[in-house]
Scaffold this motif. Sequence first.
Motif, PDB file in Angstrom:
ATOM      1  N   LYS A   1     -38.821  45.198  -1.599  1.00 39.46           N
ATOM      2  CA  LYS A   1     -39.776  46.069  -2.288  1.00 39.46           C
ATOM      3  C   LYS A   1     -40.264  45.395  -3.567  1.00 39.46           C
ATOM      4  N   GLY A   2     -41.500  45.716  -3.949  1.00 41.46           N
ATOM      5  CA  GLY A   2     -42.027  45.226  -5.217  1.00 41.46           C
ATOM      6  C   GLY A   2     -42.441  43.769  -5.177  1.00 41.46           C
ATOM      7  N   ARG A   3     -42.942  43.301  -6.302  1.00 40.75           N
ATOM      8  CA  ARG A   3     -43.379  41.920  -6.446  1.00 40.75           C
ATOM      9  C   ARG A   3     -42.799  41.319  -7.725  1.00 40.75           C
ATOM     10  N   PHE A   4     -42.689  40.009  -7.722  1.00 39.80           N
ATOM     11  CA  PHE A   4     -42.198  39.324  -8.910  1.00 39.80           C
ATOM     12  C   PHE A   4     -43.086  39.674 -10.105  1.00 39.80           C
TER      13      PHE A   4
ATOM     14  N   VAL B   1     -43.926  38.535 -19.453  1.00 39.98           N
ATOM     15  CA  VAL B   1     -43.843  38.126 -18.050  1.00 39.98           C
ATOM     16  C   VAL B   1     -44.533  36.783 -17.826  1.00 39.98           C
ATOM     17  N   LYS B   2     -45.718  36.628 -18.369  1.00 42.90           N
ATOM     18  CA  LYS B   2     -46.478  35.395 -18.157  1.00 42.90           C
ATOM     19  C   LYS B   2     -45.720  34.186 -18.700  1.00 42.90           C
ATOM     20  N   LYS B   3     -45.157  34.327 -19.869  1.00 44.89           N
ATOM     21  CA  LYS B   3     -44.415  33.209 -20.462  1.00 44.89           C
ATOM     22  C   LYS B   3     -43.155  32.905 -19.648  1.00 44.89           C
ATOM     23  N   ALA B   4     -42.488  33.945 -19.150  1.00 41.06           N
ATOM     24  CA  ALA B   4     -41.277  33.738 -18.353  1.00 41.06           C
ATOM     25  C   ALA B   4     -41.587  32.947 -17.088  1.00 41.06           C
ATOM     26  N   ILE B   5     -42.722  33.252 -16.455  1.00 37.56           N
ATOM     27  CA  ILE B   5     -43.110  32.533 -15.245  1.00 37.56           C
ATOM     28  C   ILE B   5     -43.453  31.085 -15.559  1.00 37.56           C
TER      29      ILE B   5
ATOM     30  N   PHE C   1     -42.747  26.508  -7.803  1.00 39.46           N
ATOM     31  CA  PHE C   1     -43.793  27.072  -6.956  1.00 39.46           C
ATOM     32  C   PHE C   1     -45.125  26.409  -7.277  1.00 39.46           C
ATOM     33  N   GLU C   2     -46.044  26.486  -6.322  1.00 37.64           N
ATOM     34  CA  GLU C   2     -47.359  25.902  -6.503  1.00 37.64           C
ATOM     35  C   GLU C   2     -48.328  26.928  -7.078  1.00 37.64           C
ATOM     36  N   GLY C   3     -49.382  26.447  -7.709  1.00 34.67           N
ATOM     37  CA  GLY C   3     -50.415  27.340  -8.206  1.00 34.67           C
ATOM     38  C   GLY C   3     -50.080  27.978  -9.544  1.00 34.67           C
ATOM     39  N   ASP C   4     -50.832  29.031  -9.849  1.00 40.53           N
ATOM     40  CA  ASP C   4     -50.663  29.705 -11.130  1.00 40.53           C
ATOM     41  C   ASP C   4     -49.863  30.996 -10.968  1.00 40.53           C
ATOM     42  N   LEU C   5     -49.894  31.816 -12.007  1.00 42.75           N
ATOM     43  CA  LEU C   5     -49.123  33.072 -12.033  1.00 42.75           C
ATOM     44  C   LEU C   5     -49.419  33.948 -10.822  1.00 42.75           C
ATOM     45  N   ALA C   6     -50.662  33.980 -10.380  1.00 48.88           N
ATOM     46  CA  ALA C   6     -51.041  34.855  -9.268  1.00 48.88           C
ATOM     47  C   ALA C   6     -50.327  34.490  -7.970  1.00 48.88           C
ATOM     48  N   SER C   7     -49.926  33.228  -7.815  1.00 55.30           N
ATOM     49  CA  SER C   7     -49.310  32.798  -6.563  1.00 55.30           C
ATOM     50  C   SER C   7     -47.926  33.411  -6.356  1.00 55.30           C
ATOM     51  N   VAL C   8     -47.301  33.923  -7.426  1.00 57.26           N
ATOM     52  CA  VAL C   8     -45.990  34.561  -7.279  1.00 57.26           C
ATOM     53  C   VAL C   8     -46.021  36.057  -7.605  1.00 57.26           C
ATOM     54  N   THR C   9     -47.139  36.544  -8.090  1.00 56.74           N
ATOM     55  CA  THR C   9     -47.227  37.973  -8.411  1.00 56.74           C
ATOM     56  C   THR C   9     -48.203  38.715  -7.507  1.00 56.74           C
ATOM     57  N   GLU C  10     -49.047  37.984  -6.807  1.00 56.80           N
ATOM     58  CA  GLU C  10     -50.028  38.607  -5.913  1.00 56.80           C
ATOM     59  C   GLU C  10     -50.004  37.896  -4.563  1.00 56.80           C
TER      60      GLU C  10
ATOM     61  N   VAL D   1     -46.184  38.687   3.710  1.00 53.42           N
ATOM     62  CA  VAL D   1     -45.318  37.631   3.184  1.00 53.42           C
ATOM     63  C   VAL D   1     -43.865  38.086   3.199  1.00 53.42           C
ATOM     64  N   ALA D   2     -43.614  39.346   2.857  1.00 59.80           N
ATOM     65  CA  ALA D   2     -42.261  39.884   2.886  1.00 59.80           C
ATOM     66  C   ALA D   2     -41.806  40.021   4.330  1.00 59.80           C
ATOM     67  N   CYS D   3     -40.559  39.663   4.599  1.00 62.37           N
ATOM     68  CA  CYS D   3     -40.033  39.749   5.969  1.00 62.37           C
ATOM     69  C   CYS D   3     -40.060  41.193   6.467  1.00 62.37           C
TER      70      CYS D   3
END
Length: 248
Positions: free
Chosen positions: A44-47, A192-196, A209-218, A223-225
Amino acid sequence: MTQYGFFFDQSRCYGCKACSVACKDWYDIAPGPEKWMSVYMWEKGRFPNPSIGILAFNCGHCDNPVCAAACENGAIFKEDKYGAVLIDQDKCKGDRHCFEACPYGAPKFASDDPGTKMSKCTMCIDRLENDQLPLCVASCPMRALDFGPIDELREKYGNVSQIETMPSPTLTNPNWVAKANPPKEQLIPYDVKKAIELTKPRTGTDDVFEGDLASVTEFDADVACISELRMKNATVAEVMAATSSDQG
């Protein structure tokens, strides 16, 4: 008859599956989808606010066992001493009408082959007759499970019989109560942004991870099993997907 039942504390369960393994071991059930005690896990949820949902469920041993009413062979019955819903294997023809009727997916099958007989949680009547707890309850290292007269469990823990997206209890009146996880809350505020940004670099190798912040938050829902609780799983593959994980 004193009706007995189970209690599950979602806030204490971390999905170790000791309950499921102990049940299989005691009743000599082969590895695979025939899991009388099933441990379901979903994401559930997103990073940066993800969480894992967990439910350990065997059978509601319901006041209104619709599985028994659906069985045309009279193979399912509610016994008189503990209120357990049991299966007479000699009468079972593997028609699976019981599975179609049960909202919780409690009837289990070892394979998808037509005619495979149903099996299910017995409430460990063999152990109850020797003044022992059901195996799932006795084996839980976190004491997330309890067992006893349902009136006593409800007096002790409350009347909640549905958590997450479980079916409504009004259809079958299960003798099962639960304590759901409290809402997730952030105890320590942070950027959050700084932590990422601080998490991404990894010394001596590629970035985490590849890309910017959006690649792990959106990301897309697929994608989730497993993104929601699914208790009713008709095939071996579906059962294993809903009740297996990297944890066990």
